[in-house]
Design a protein around this motif. Structure first.
Motif, PDB file in Angstrom:
ATOM      1  N   ASP A 143       0.832  -1.199   0.000  1.00  0.00           N
ATOM      2  CA  ASP A 143       0.000   0.000   0.000  1.00  0.00           C
ATOM      3  C   ASP A 143       0.872   1.257   0.000  1.00  0.00           C
ATOM      4  O   ASP A 143       1.982   1.245   0.554  1.00  0.00           O
ATOM      5  CB  ASP A 143      -0.897   0.015   1.236  1.00  0.00           C
ATOM      6  CG  ASP A 143      -1.893  -1.139   1.244  1.00  0.00           C
ATOM      7  OD1 ASP A 143      -2.107  -1.731   0.156  1.00  0.00           O
ATOM      8  OD2 ASP A 143      -2.426  -1.455   2.315  1.00  0.00           O
ATOM      9  N   PRO A 144       0.379   2.352  -0.606  1.00  0.00           N
ATOM     10  CA  PRO A 144       1.180   3.582  -0.696  1.00  0.00           C
ATOM     11  C   PRO A 144       1.658   4.107   0.667  1.00  0.00           C
ATOM     12  O   PRO A 144       2.745   4.672   0.767  1.00  0.00           O
ATOM     13  CB  PRO A 144       0.217   4.574  -1.362  1.00  0.00           C
ATOM     14  CG  PRO A 144      -0.727   3.706  -2.132  1.00  0.00           C
ATOM     15  CD  PRO A 144      -0.906   2.482  -1.313  1.00  0.00           C
ATOM     16  N   ASP A 145       0.836   3.913   1.697  1.00  0.00           N
ATOM     17  CA  ASP A 145       1.199   4.438   3.017  1.00  0.00           C
ATOM     18  C   ASP A 145       1.902   3.403   3.894  1.00  0.00           C
ATOM     19  O   ASP A 145       2.129   3.632   5.078  1.00  0.00           O
ATOM     20  CB  ASP A 145      -0.046   4.940   3.744  1.00  0.00           C
ATOM     21  CG  ASP A 145      -1.076   3.833   3.967  1.00  0.00           C
ATOM     22  OD1 ASP A 145      -1.016   2.823   3.241  1.00  0.00           O
ATOM     23  OD2 ASP A 145      -1.931   3.987   4.866  1.00  0.00           O
ATOM     24  N   ASP A 146       2.261   2.267   3.298  1.00  0.00           N
ATOM     25  CA  ASP A 146       2.905   1.193   4.052  1.00  0.00           C
ATOM     26  C   ASP A 146       4.426   1.351   3.948  1.00  0.00           C
ATOM     27  O   ASP A 146       5.022   1.096   2.903  1.00  0.00           O
ATOM     28  CB  ASP A 146       2.471  -0.163   3.489  1.00  0.00           C
ATOM     29  CG  ASP A 146       3.027  -1.336   4.286  1.00  0.00           C
ATOM     30  OD1 ASP A 146       3.765  -1.099   5.257  1.00  0.00           O
ATOM     31  OD2 ASP A 146       2.700  -2.491   3.933  1.00  0.00           O
ATOM     32  N   THR A 147       5.039   1.746   5.035  1.00  0.00           N
ATOM     33  CA  THR A 147       6.491   1.989   5.035  1.00  0.00           C
ATOM     34  C   THR A 147       7.273   0.894   5.752  1.00  0.00           C
ATOM     35  O   THR A 147       8.504   0.971   5.832  1.00  0.00           O
ATOM     36  CB  THR A 147       6.797   3.341   5.720  1.00  0.00           C
ATOM     37  OG1 THR A 147       6.304   3.292   7.073  1.00  0.00           O
ATOM     38  CG2 THR A 147       6.126   4.498   4.980  1.00  0.00           C
ATOM     39  N   THR A 148       6.579  -0.111   6.265  1.00  0.00           N
ATOM     40  CA  THR A 148       7.271  -1.125   7.072  1.00  0.00           C
ATOM     41  C   THR A 148       7.272  -2.515   6.442  1.00  0.00           C
ATOM     42  O   THR A 148       8.001  -3.385   6.903  1.00  0.00           O
ATOM     43  CB  THR A 148       6.643  -1.229   8.469  1.00  0.00           C
ATOM     44  OG1 THR A 148       5.274  -1.643   8.346  1.00  0.00           O
ATOM     45  CG2 THR A 148       6.706   0.111   9.203  1.00  0.00           C
ATOM     46  N   SER A 149       6.470  -2.729   5.389  1.00  0.00           N
ATOM     47  CA  SER A 149       6.393  -4.052   4.779  1.00  0.00           C
ATOM     48  C   SER A 149       7.421  -4.205   3.661  1.00  0.00           C
ATOM     49  O   SER A 149       7.898  -3.214   3.093  1.00  0.00           O
ATOM     50  CB  SER A 149       4.997  -4.311   4.221  1.00  0.00           C
ATOM     51  OG  SER A 149       4.036  -4.286   5.250  1.00  0.00           O
ATOM     52  N   MET A 150       7.740  -5.466   3.349  1.00  0.00           N
ATOM     53  CA  MET A 150       8.670  -5.745   2.253  1.00  0.00           C
ATOM     54  C   MET A 150       8.402  -7.144   1.736  1.00  0.00           C
ATOM     55  O   MET A 150       7.696  -7.931   2.375  1.00  0.00           O
ATOM     56  CB  MET A 150      10.122  -5.628   2.721  1.00  0.00           C
ATOM     57  CG  MET A 150      10.551  -6.726   3.691  1.00  0.00           C
ATOM     58  SD  MET A 150      12.268  -6.570   4.249  1.00  0.00           S
ATOM     59  CE  MET A 150      12.069  -5.346   5.531  1.00  0.00           C
ATOM     60  N   THR A 151       8.991  -7.455   0.576  1.00  0.00           N
ATOM     61  CA  THR A 151       8.854  -8.798   0.033  1.00  0.00           C
ATOM     62  C   THR A 151       9.916  -9.714   0.641  1.00  0.00           C
ATOM     63  O   THR A 151      10.938  -9.257   1.175  1.00  0.00           O
ATOM     64  CB  THR A 151       9.019  -8.803  -1.493  1.00  0.00           C
ATOM     65  OG1 THR A 151      10.354  -8.401  -1.817  1.00  0.00           O
ATOM     66  CG2 THR A 151       8.023  -7.867  -2.156  1.00  0.00           C
TER      67      THR A 151
END
Length: 601
Positions: A143-151
């Motif tokens: 999501d555009p506001d998701d700064t903590t997730s990654m693949t």
């Protein structure tokens, strides 16, 4: 080896090198993963976990369907003394949120976009206060506001970049691993009541693996397996670990609907499963036999009789069959049994452990007659899977086998099966009262299952104590025994037996619609609409006759007096089945309350 799981992959990589450890499906092709590659990925991921600040004892969530990355996370977590907790991919937001909060999960691995979105909702709507990071196995656009997730791919890059920095820390934690470290927490699927997390230590898994090497001495590194059941379930998880320990390559089936194709492609010699799998195979075989011409059907039935005599009267008891019988069996093996096994994909079969619910003795006997060694067992999440299973020689059809080495079993009040041994959980996570209730004062685990021990030492299950009910006439009913019998019929797909505090036993029955349509069309009954089909009086009469025959030898009070045919199956998505396909009786009773009441008017 102090903790078998902690150093398992590295130990096997030294022993087997580039030999296949696991196979994964890439498109339509099976891709082998070597022990050396698996070890390298484990080291890389372990360094990545350290770089994310994962501490010893920290719980890590894995919310995904079966895939190779789940094993990567498990063994990387063990290397850094973290606690991987697998969550069923079909779980609802409420169920995932409960486990995340109960286990204080900060880092969650999610399989697909769907699972990522559910996890994100937990974070954004305030459902959980603990979740901080999501790692997606698939290449998901966050999501555009998701700064903590990654693949997962990005996390592995971080691991490679930080390997030199954290390699000593990983080695230190691996050396410091203790048998009483928590290996995992298995959350019960919950047929009734609130889900509880069974705490299984490394000592539990080490004991379970060593015990199974003693009991299942017919298996070796020359065997091959398929990972079919969800890795979230203790049966599949413990089985897969055991296979890896034994050096048995494991093909990971990532789609349950694909299992028949997978079996024909991989030809496993062993695979764990639940009875539902074999019930479906049995009904397909019976249907095909019914369509045979009289001569072929006669040959098939004759082959079964010969197979029964050779495999059950002699081989089961460790006896050598008479020469003429052996010759006849080899003839029918080439003519009937091997072609049948090849169609299923088990023509190289060794053993096929089966547990999780009762399997009809008639179906068990059928497969043994056909040379398919369905190895019946019994266990719980709380006992690191197996409590008992068929021994190599002397097993009794109709039982769940004898207790495995160093696991004690006795019968307590109300015929409850009690268990004690090194594979038993330490308790339920953060639930002292539930833990206290789960054990007797002298330390025996209450299984919640009713049963008895026969003269050979084998366990005979009667039912779940919570499932047992009493009719208004005071007669006790074991619904699973009746449902197991119904599972033998090719026209019945699912059944839920009803009758608690009622005048008589009734049932909700889901027809096997493929077979039922064939019958209906052959008898001039419109079969293009399920609702109209199950409402047809002729179809009701047809099932009434079949139920009478199926239950003929059971006690009169166990006979199904009335039943309702349902136009749609019980499903996990609707909350009527657990993730191991067991009926959630409370959910079924609530959803079909009107249909049930009509049967008692």
């Amino acid at each position: 080896m102090k903790n078998i799981l902690t150093g398992l992959i590295k130990h096997q990589a030294i022993k087997y090198g580039d030999r296949e450890a696991v196979a994964t499906l890439q498109g339509d092709e099976w891709t082998p993963v070597s022990w050396r590659r698996m070890d390298s990925d484990t080291d890389t991921l372990a360094a990545a976990l350290c770089s994310l600040g994962v501490e010893p004892g920290e719980r890590i969530g894995i919310f995904s369907a079966n895939r190779m990355e789940m094993l990567n996370v498990d063994f990387a977590a063990y290397a850094v003394r973290a606690v991987p907790i697998a969550i069923y991919s079909t779980s609802s937001q409420q169920q995932v949120g409960y486990i995340v909060d109960d286990a204080s999960i900060r880092l969650l691995f999610a399989g697909t976009r769907q699972q990522y979105e559910l996890a994100r909702r937990l974070m954004t709507d305030g459902s959980t206060t603990t979740l901080r990071h999501i790692v997606t196995f698939d290449e998901v656009e966050t999501d555009p506001d998701d700064t903590t997730s990654m693949t997962f791919a990005r996390l592995m890059e971080i691991g490679r970049e930080s390997a030199a920095r954290y390699s000593r820390e990983v080695e230190k934690r691996t050396r410091e691993a203790q048998p009483d470290d928590i290996a995992t927490i298995i959350y019960t699927s919950g047929t009734t009541g609130e889900s509880k997390g069974a705490v299984l230590t490394h000592a539990c898994f080490t004991a379970a693996i060593e015990i199974h090497r003693e009991r299942l001495d017919m298996l070796s590194e020359c065997d091959s397996s398929v990972c079919f059941l969800p890795l979230c379930h203790i049966f599949e998880r413990a089985w897969t670990y055991f296979c890896l320990y034994t050096g048995i390559p494991v093909a990971i089936n990532n789609d349950p609907n694909r299992i028949q194709q997978t079996l024909r492609e991989r030809h496993p010699t062993c695979m764990c499963s639940v009875p539902r799998f074999w019930e479906k195979v049995y009904t397909v075989i019976e249907s095909k036999m019914a369509d045979m011409n009289p001569l072929r059907r006669f040959i098939a039935r004759r082959a079964q009789k010969v197979g029964r005599r050779r495999n059950l009267d002699y081989d089961r008891l460790g006896l050598r069959a008479p020469r003429l019988l052996e010759l006849r069996y080899k003839f029918y093996d080439r003519l009937v049994f091997t072609p049948l096994q090849r169609v299923i994909g088990v023509e190289r079969g060794n053993i096929f452990p089966t547990a999780g619910a009762p399997l009809s003795p008639a179906i068990t006997e059928f497969f043994h007659c056909c040379g398919i060694n369905v190895l019946i067992g019994y266990g719980l999440s709380e006992t690191t899977a197996t409590v008992a299973c068929f021994p190599r020689v002397g097993y009794e059809i109709g039982t769940v086998g004898t207790p495995i080495p160093r696991v004690q079993v006795k019968i307590g009040p109300e015929n409850e099966i009690l268990v004690k041994g090194p594979t038993v959980m330490t308790g339920y996570y953060r639930k002292p009262e539930a833990t206290k209730e789960a054990f007797t004062a002298d330390g025996w685990l209450r299984t919640g299952d009713a049963g008895r021990i026969d003269s050979t030492g084998a366990i005979i299950l009667t039912d779940r104590l919570k499932d047992l009910f009493k009719t208004s006439n005071g007669k006790y009913i074991a619904p699973q025994a009746i449902e197991s019998r119904l599972g033998e019929d090719k026209y019945i797909d699912q059944a839920a037996v009803i009758g608690d505090r009622r005048k008589f036993v009734s049932a909700l029955i889901v027809p096997a619609f493929g077979e039922l349509r064939r019958y209906a069309e052959a008898h001039g009954i419109a079969a293009d609409d399920n609702v109209a089909l199950v409402a047809d009086p002729r179809i009701y009469s047809f099932y009434e006759e079949r139920l009478a025959r199926l239950l003929d030898d059971m006690a009169p009070h166990e006979h199904i007096k009335r039943f309702t045919l349902l136009p749609q199956p019980f499903t996990m998505e609707s909350g009527e089945l657990t993730n191991t396909l067991k009926v959630k009786r409370r959910a079924v009773a609530e959803r079909y309350a009107e249909e049930i009441e009509r049967m008692y008017v």
